[in-house]
Design an enzyme around this catalytic site. Structure first.
Site, PDB file in Angstrom:
ATOM      1  N   GLN A  52     -12.801  22.643  10.016  1.00 35.38           N
ATOM      2  CA  GLN A  52     -12.377  21.378  10.623  1.00 35.38           C
ATOM      3  C   GLN A  52     -12.135  20.325   9.547  1.00 35.38           C
ATOM      4  OE1 GLN A  52     -15.597  20.426  13.294  1.00 35.38           O
ATOM      5  NE2 GLN A  52     -14.596  21.335  15.061  1.00 35.38           N
ATOM      6  N   THR A  83     -16.925  23.020  24.019  1.00 37.93           N
ATOM      7  CA  THR A  83     -16.802  21.879  23.132  1.00 37.93           C
ATOM      8  C   THR A  83     -15.476  21.203  23.432  1.00 37.93           C
ATOM      9  OG1 THR A  83     -16.202  21.306  20.844  1.00 37.93           O
ATOM     10  CG2 THR A  83     -16.095  23.609  21.425  1.00 37.93           C
ATOM     11  N   CYS A 197     -17.623  14.519  24.036  1.00 37.48           N
ATOM     12  CA  CYS A 197     -18.217  15.480  23.107  1.00 37.48           C
ATOM     13  C   CYS A 197     -19.431  16.023  23.826  1.00 37.48           C
ATOM     14  CB  CYS A 197     -18.598  14.827  21.787  1.00 37.48           C
ATOM     15  SG  CYS A 197     -19.488  15.940  20.675  1.00 37.48           S
ATOM     16  N   GLU A 199     -22.167  17.019  22.967  1.00 38.09           N
ATOM     17  CA  GLU A 199     -23.492  16.608  22.476  1.00 38.09           C
ATOM     18  C   GLU A 199     -23.895  15.202  22.916  1.00 38.09           C
ATOM     19  OE1 GLU A 199     -22.564  20.082  20.222  1.00 38.09           O
ATOM     20  OE2 GLU A 199     -21.398  18.230  20.345  1.00 38.09           O
TER      21      GLU A 199
END
Length: 231
Positions: A52, A83, A197, A199
């Site tokens: 990435q 994700t 996201c 998370e």
């Protein structure tokens, strides 16, 4: 019941929540000792993150497409990329499998439309907030206006994701900063905030603010449950 294929590990902290939410959804629908039929391919996120940062998205897409093929070969009837960011290469993955890919942005948009939300703030990695693969899909396919934080706030959101949340670290100071950014987006006209996201829901939840938050992990997992149980 159809078998759900999960392409996870990006990071495994949020993949845990996918597994839990999908099984809870199946149990709520069917009762008793019922649980979901799941195949999980959990990748090494360190390899993905390095690619990435290097901008090697083609290589990332190739890696994930191979993992997706393995899930299909093992018997998965659908695929979820666990994700938001890696939906940047969703087209690469779709081109290499014959089972449906349940796109996280589509599931989120469906919920927003159902709730009559037409203007949202988006939090996520810098890739998700700044590039068009996610924002443009919401706007062009579903007519949803998307606003993102300013550069300083985007840098903060991105840093917290990779340097704290993906490592399982929950920092109260970071939580307060996120809530301040959420409030700023709301003042700019966002009716709700997409936690774009997987998370972020580890750090902030609806209990922390009156501004509607859309947890993409929960929404995506719910879409998987509906697919698996649909006749």
């Amino acid at each position: 019941m159809k078998t759900i294929g999960l392409l996870g590990g990006m990071s495994w902290e949020s993949t845990l929540n996918y597994y839990k939410a999908i099984n809870q959804g199946v149990k709520a629908a069917l009762g008793g000792l019922n649980s979901a039929e799941i195949l999980l391919y959990s990748v090494n996120f360190d390899h993905i993150e390095k690619l990435q940062r290097a901008g090697e998205w083609q290589k990332v897409g190739d890696m994930l497409a191979k993992s997706a093929q393995d899930l299909e070969a093992a018997g998965a009837h659908c695929l979820l990329i666990c994700t938001n960011t890696m939906h940047k290469v969703a087209h690469q993955i779709e081109e290499n499998i014959s089972i449906p890919l349940l796109h996280i942005a589509d599931a989120t948009a469906a919920q927003l439309i159902q709730d009559d939300i037409s203007r949202v703030g988006l939090l996520g990695t810098a890739f998700t907030m700044e590039q068009g693969f996610y924002k443009n899909r919401l706007t062009e396919r579903f007519g949803i206006d998307v606003i993102v934080p300013n550069q300083e706030d985007r840098d903060c959101v991105h840093s917290v994701i990779y340097n704290e949340l993906c490592l399982g670290e929950i920092n109260l100071e970071s939580k307060e900063r996120y809530l301040a950014i959420i409030n700023k987006l709301h003042r700019q006209g966002a009716q709700a905030i997409i936690l774009g996201c997987t998370e972020i829901a580890l750090l902030v939840s609806q209990n922390d603010t009156e501004i509607p938050l859309y947890d993409t992990t929960t929404i995506h997992a719910d879409a998987a449950v509906k697919f698996a149980l649909k006749n």
